[in-house]
Design an enzyme around this catalytic site. Structure first.
Site, short mmCIF file in Angstrom:
data_model
loop_
_atom_site.label_atom_id
_atom_site.label_comp_id
_atom_site.label_asym_id
_atom_site.label_seq_id
_atom_site.Cartn_x
_atom_site.Cartn_y
_atom_site.Cartn_z
N GLY A 44 0.34 -2.57 7.33
CA GLY A 44 0.55 -3.61 6.89
C GLY A 44 1.71 -3.38 5.68
CD GLN A 49 2.33 -2.38 0.02
OE1 GLN A 49 2.21 -3.32 0.92
NE2 GLN A 49 1.69 -1.30 -0.17
CB CYS A 97 -3.08 0.55 -0.59
SG CYS A 97 -1.72 -0.44 -0.91
CG LEU A 98 1.42 2.14 3.47
CD1 LEU A 98 2.61 1.45 4.17
CD2 LEU A 98 1.26 3.56 3.81
CG HIS A 139 -4.79 -4.53 1.78
ND1 HIS A 139 -5.56 -3.63 1.50
CD2 HIS A 139 -3.62 -4.14 1.52
CE1 HIS A 139 -4.80 -2.84 0.82
NE2 HIS A 139 -3.40 -2.96 0.97
CD GLU A 140 -0.58 -5.54 3.59
OE1 GLU A 140 0.28 -5.53 2.54
OE2 GLU A 140 -0.92 -4.52 3.94
CG HIS A 143 -0.02 -5.69 -1.78
ND1 HIS A 143 -0.02 -4.65 -2.85
CD2 HIS A 143 -0.63 -5.04 -0.62
CE1 HIS A 143 -0.42 -3.74 -2.39
NE2 HIS A 143 -0.85 -3.60 -1.16
#
Length: 174
Positions: A44, A49, A97-98, A139-140, A143
């Site tokens: 994701g 991000q 998380c990236l 999660h996304e 963000h």
């Protein structure tokens, strides 16, 4: 727009993202996001991000197929998403998380959610999600609200990883 992942400490990760009101450069942005997600082997990615404070994220469950061949393959963009309902049933999962590389923690979230979003043609869609799709969506979505998964940890867990977070913050890229 950057072709790199913005990391913990960057102000764009704490902003509430702006709605998308027109289709201008939408396809180009989504293609770029999928290119970055594929390169990073993530599941994701939200626009903040990569330095874009807009309400869009993508999900790609393809990397999870090796771990669980029963997982439905989803490779989709979600534009101006919202969560309409949360189930009282909870699930836990070891999230990463990236934008917070190297940190993985158990996060509790609702197991099922009802969502709405626009597709690539900006048509409104409503759907009930569960399992890993609901997890990634939440999660996304966080963000887009300026929330990171580490914000959902209990205070003791957050304290235990605080030195790692401070180190990431010092080296964050904008």
């Amino acid at each position: 727009m950057t072709s790199r992942i913005v990391t913990y400490g960057s102000p764009v990760l704490r902003k509430i993202a702006e709605p998308i009101t027109e289709n201008t450069e939408l396809e180009q942005t989504v293609n770029r996001m999928f290119s970055i997600l594929d390169k990073e082997e993530g599941i994701g990615l939200a626009a903040p991000q990569i330095g874009i404070s807009k309400r869009i994220f993508i999900i790609d469950t393809t990397p999870l197929i090796n771990d669980d061949p029963e997982i439905e393959i989803i490779r989709q963009a979600f534009i101006n998403p919202s969560i309409i309902e949360y189930s009282s049933e909870k699930s836990i999962y070891n999230e990463g998380c990236l934008s917070i590389p190297g940190i993985y923690e158990i996060v509790e979230r609702p197991a099922h959610i009802k969502v709405s979003f626009s597709d690539m043609e900006l048509k409104l869609v409503e759907k009930v999600l569960s399992g890993i799709e609901a997890r990634i969506f939440q999660h996304e979505f966080d963000h887009l609200e300026g929330i990171l998964f580490t914000d959902r940890l209990d205070p003791m867990r957050k304290l235990l990883i605080s030195s790692k977070l401070k180190k990431l913050q010092k080296s964050s890229r904008i």
